[in-house]
Design a protein around this motif. Structure first.
Motif, mmCIF file in Angstrom:
data_model
loop_
_atom_site.group_PDB
_atom_site.id
_atom_site.type_symbol
_atom_site.label_atom_id
_atom_site.label_comp_id
_atom_site.label_asym_id
_atom_site.label_seq_id
_atom_site.Cartn_x
_atom_site.Cartn_y
_atom_site.Cartn_z
ATOM 1 N N SER A 62 10.696 107.447 119.674
ATOM 2 C CA SER A 62 9.530 106.542 119.289
ATOM 3 C C SER A 62 8.531 107.471 118.836
ATOM 4 O O SER A 62 7.355 106.881 118.327
ATOM 5 C CB SER A 62 9.080 105.573 120.448
ATOM 6 O OG SER A 62 8.740 106.477 121.901
ATOM 7 N N ASN A 63 8.319 108.868 119.302
ATOM 8 C CA ASN A 63 7.476 109.769 118.796
ATOM 9 C C ASN A 63 7.700 110.218 117.604
ATOM 10 O O ASN A 63 6.766 111.307 117.190
ATOM 11 C CB ASN A 63 7.070 110.662 119.975
ATOM 12 C CG ASN A 63 6.560 109.780 121.114
ATOM 13 O OD1 ASN A 63 5.733 109.132 121.168
ATOM 14 N ND2 ASN A 63 6.834 110.394 122.436
ATOM 15 N N ALA A 64 8.850 110.534 116.996
ATOM 16 C CA ALA A 64 9.151 111.160 115.809
ATOM 17 C C ALA A 64 8.202 110.865 114.575
ATOM 18 O O ALA A 64 7.829 109.579 114.396
ATOM 19 C CB ALA A 64 10.587 110.897 115.410
ATOM 20 N N THR A 65 7.783 111.870 113.932
ATOM 21 C CA THR A 65 6.977 111.526 112.764
ATOM 22 C C THR A 65 7.763 112.334 111.654
ATOM 23 O O THR A 65 8.137 113.530 111.676
ATOM 24 C CB THR A 65 5.775 112.340 112.943
ATOM 25 O OG1 THR A 65 4.922 111.757 114.004
ATOM 26 C CG2 THR A 65 4.758 112.012 111.624
ATOM 27 N N PHE A 66 7.938 111.389 110.251
ATOM 28 C CA PHE A 66 8.430 111.890 109.225
ATOM 29 C C PHE A 66 7.532 112.009 108.116
ATOM 30 O O PHE A 66 6.644 111.119 107.915
ATOM 31 C CB PHE A 66 9.656 111.189 108.753
ATOM 32 C CG PHE A 66 10.804 111.064 109.610
ATOM 33 C CD1 PHE A 66 11.563 112.158 109.662
ATOM 34 C CD2 PHE A 66 11.016 109.954 110.659
ATOM 35 C CE1 PHE A 66 12.677 112.065 110.394
ATOM 36 C CE2 PHE A 66 12.108 109.972 111.236
ATOM 37 C CZ PHE A 66 12.984 111.057 111.487
ATOM 38 N N ARG A 67 7.401 113.409 107.311
ATOM 39 C CA ARG A 67 6.170 113.360 106.493
ATOM 40 C C ARG A 67 7.043 113.885 105.310
ATOM 41 O O ARG A 67 7.952 114.291 105.204
ATOM 42 C CB ARG A 67 5.200 114.486 107.039
ATOM 43 C CG ARG A 67 4.320 113.984 108.078
ATOM 44 C CD ARG A 67 3.428 115.337 108.604
ATOM 45 N NE ARG A 67 2.641 114.575 109.740
ATOM 46 C CZ ARG A 67 1.367 113.930 109.712
ATOM 47 N NH1 ARG A 67 1.129 113.476 108.743
ATOM 48 N NH2 ARG A 67 1.043 113.747 110.892
ATOM 49 N N THR A 68 6.134 113.561 104.044
ATOM 50 C CA THR A 68 6.486 113.786 102.718
ATOM 51 C C THR A 68 6.313 115.280 102.588
ATOM 52 O O THR A 68 5.361 115.669 103.412
ATOM 53 C CB THR A 68 5.854 113.065 101.682
ATOM 54 O OG1 THR A 68 4.446 113.358 101.852
ATOM 55 C CG2 THR A 68 6.092 111.685 101.692
ATOM 56 N N PRO A 69 6.655 116.176 101.771
ATOM 57 C CA PRO A 69 6.475 117.418 101.336
ATOM 58 C C PRO A 69 4.584 117.408 101.260
ATOM 59 O O PRO A 69 4.394 118.640 101.557
ATOM 60 C CB PRO A 69 6.932 117.934 100.299
ATOM 61 C CG PRO A 69 8.161 117.212 100.153
ATOM 62 C CD PRO A 69 7.941 115.697 100.803
ATOM 63 N N GLU A 70 4.180 116.694 100.796
ATOM 64 C CA GLU A 70 2.640 116.557 100.522
ATOM 65 C C GLU A 70 1.816 116.197 101.830
ATOM 66 O O GLU A 70 0.716 116.543 101.970
ATOM 67 C CB GLU A 70 2.367 115.820 99.549
ATOM 68 C CG GLU A 70 2.689 116.008 98.084
ATOM 69 C CD GLU A 70 4.127 115.370 98.118
ATOM 70 O OE1 GLU A 70 4.771 114.467 98.609
ATOM 71 O OE2 GLU A 70 5.005 116.054 97.455
ATOM 72 N N GLY A 71 2.630 116.001 103.125
ATOM 73 C CA GLY A 71 2.218 115.729 104.151
ATOM 74 C C GLY A 71 1.688 114.194 104.462
ATOM 75 O O GLY A 71 1.411 113.847 105.516
ATOM 76 N N HIS A 72 1.987 113.222 103.947
ATOM 77 C CA HIS A 72 2.114 111.827 104.075
ATOM 78 C C HIS A 72 2.958 111.370 104.985
ATOM 79 O O HIS A 72 4.236 111.755 104.790
ATOM 80 C CB HIS A 72 1.975 111.050 102.659
ATOM 81 C CG HIS A 72 0.880 111.536 101.740
ATOM 82 N ND1 HIS A 72 1.244 112.208 100.633
ATOM 83 C CD2 HIS A 72 -0.258 111.429 101.679
ATOM 84 C CE1 HIS A 72 0.029 112.358 99.864
ATOM 85 N NE2 HIS A 72 -0.830 111.845 100.608
ATOM 86 N N ILE A 73 2.507 110.583 105.960
ATOM 87 C CA ILE A 73 3.439 109.991 106.844
ATOM 88 C C ILE A 73 4.307 108.876 106.131
ATOM 89 O O ILE A 73 3.934 108.005 105.233
ATOM 90 C CB ILE A 73 2.795 109.270 107.855
ATOM 91 C CG1 ILE A 73 1.965 110.267 108.721
ATOM 92 C CG2 ILE A 73 3.654 108.282 108.810
ATOM 93 C CD1 ILE A 73 1.186 109.614 109.941
ATOM 94 N N GLN A 74 5.759 108.889 106.443
ATOM 95 C CA GLN A 74 6.721 108.129 105.793
ATOM 96 C C GLN A 74 7.042 106.927 107.007
ATOM 97 O O GLN A 74 7.925 107.383 107.705
ATOM 98 C CB GLN A 74 8.158 108.844 105.605
ATOM 99 C CG GLN A 74 7.935 109.953 104.417
ATOM 100 C CD GLN A 74 9.335 110.678 104.172
ATOM 101 O OE1 GLN A 74 9.707 111.084 105.179
ATOM 102 N NE2 GLN A 74 9.657 110.562 103.007
ATOM 103 N N GLN A 75 6.426 105.927 106.767
ATOM 104 C CA GLN A 75 6.475 104.678 107.902
ATOM 105 C C GLN A 75 7.892 104.198 107.792
ATOM 106 O O GLN A 75 8.296 104.053 108.956
ATOM 107 C CB GLN A 75 5.499 103.782 107.436
ATOM 108 C CG GLN A 75 3.778 104.090 107.594
ATOM 109 C CD GLN A 75 3.525 104.566 109.366
ATOM 110 O OE1 GLN A 75 4.406 103.688 110.244
ATOM 111 N NE2 GLN A 75 2.504 105.134 109.409
#
Length: 186
Positions: A62-75
């Motif tokens: 539940s705490n994992a964060t996925f980001r694009t190479p540009e740093g945007h969060i992938q909801q």
């Protein structure tokens, strides 16, 4: 429960056979489900790093964060990972309870695990689609979030409309595995 403990060559106690079998069956289900989860997630979120599945990963999902190479969060990727982890962990728990309580410790076949996992994921997809209905007002899920979460994982997705949340019969794109009749599905 009666423990049949034996001494090994060094004089130490050997692990109970039942405990060893239970641990092996639990590990086998986790390994089987991790194959299904990673296979499905790679269809949609190939660029999102998928962690090795362990108890810690499941608890922290539940705490994992996925980001694009540009740093945007992938909801969508984050939500998809949480759904996969929680649904899979819940299924492992349910199947273990059934095995221990109802099935006299008889192991579940790989085909049965596969079939039940696909059913659980399809039910979750159906619930997400229903939760986009405006009758839920402020509590309704955003269609965009549901589309981001599941797009890339659906069966015959190319034949679906752009907004498939109101379509019936939308299923995740993994087919049940067949039993080859030679006992290799275990």
């Amino acid at each position: 429960m009666y423990r049949n403990e034996k001494k090994d060559e060094t004089g130490g106690e050997k692990e109970n056979d039942d405990e060893r079998r239970q641990e092996r069956c639990g590990r086998r289900k986790k390994d089987i489900l991790s194959i299904f989860v990673v296979d499905l997630s790679n269809k949609q979120h190939a660029d999102a790093p998928w962690p090795e599945i362990s108890l810690g990963t499941i608890l922290a999902s539940s705490n994992a964060t996925f980001r694009t190479p540009e740093g945007h969060i992938q909801q969508g990727a984050m939500r998809f990972q949480r759904i996969m982890m929680s649904e899979s962990a819940h299924l492992i728990w349910k199947m273990r309870c059934e095995r221990v309580i109802q099935n006299e410790n008889e192991p579940t076949t790989k085909a049965e695990v596969n079939k039940r996992w696909i059913k659980a994921i399809n039910l979750r997809l159906e619930m997400d689609c229903r939760m986009t209905d405006s009758k839920y007002e402020k509590k309704a899920l955003a269609k965009g979030l549901v589309l981001d979460t599941w797009t890339g994982t659906l069966l015959n997705e190319d034949n679906l409309p752009q907004d498939w949340t109101r379509e019936t019969g939308v299923l995740v794109g993994i087919r049940p595995q067949e039993n080859d009749g030679r006992g290799r599905d275990r």
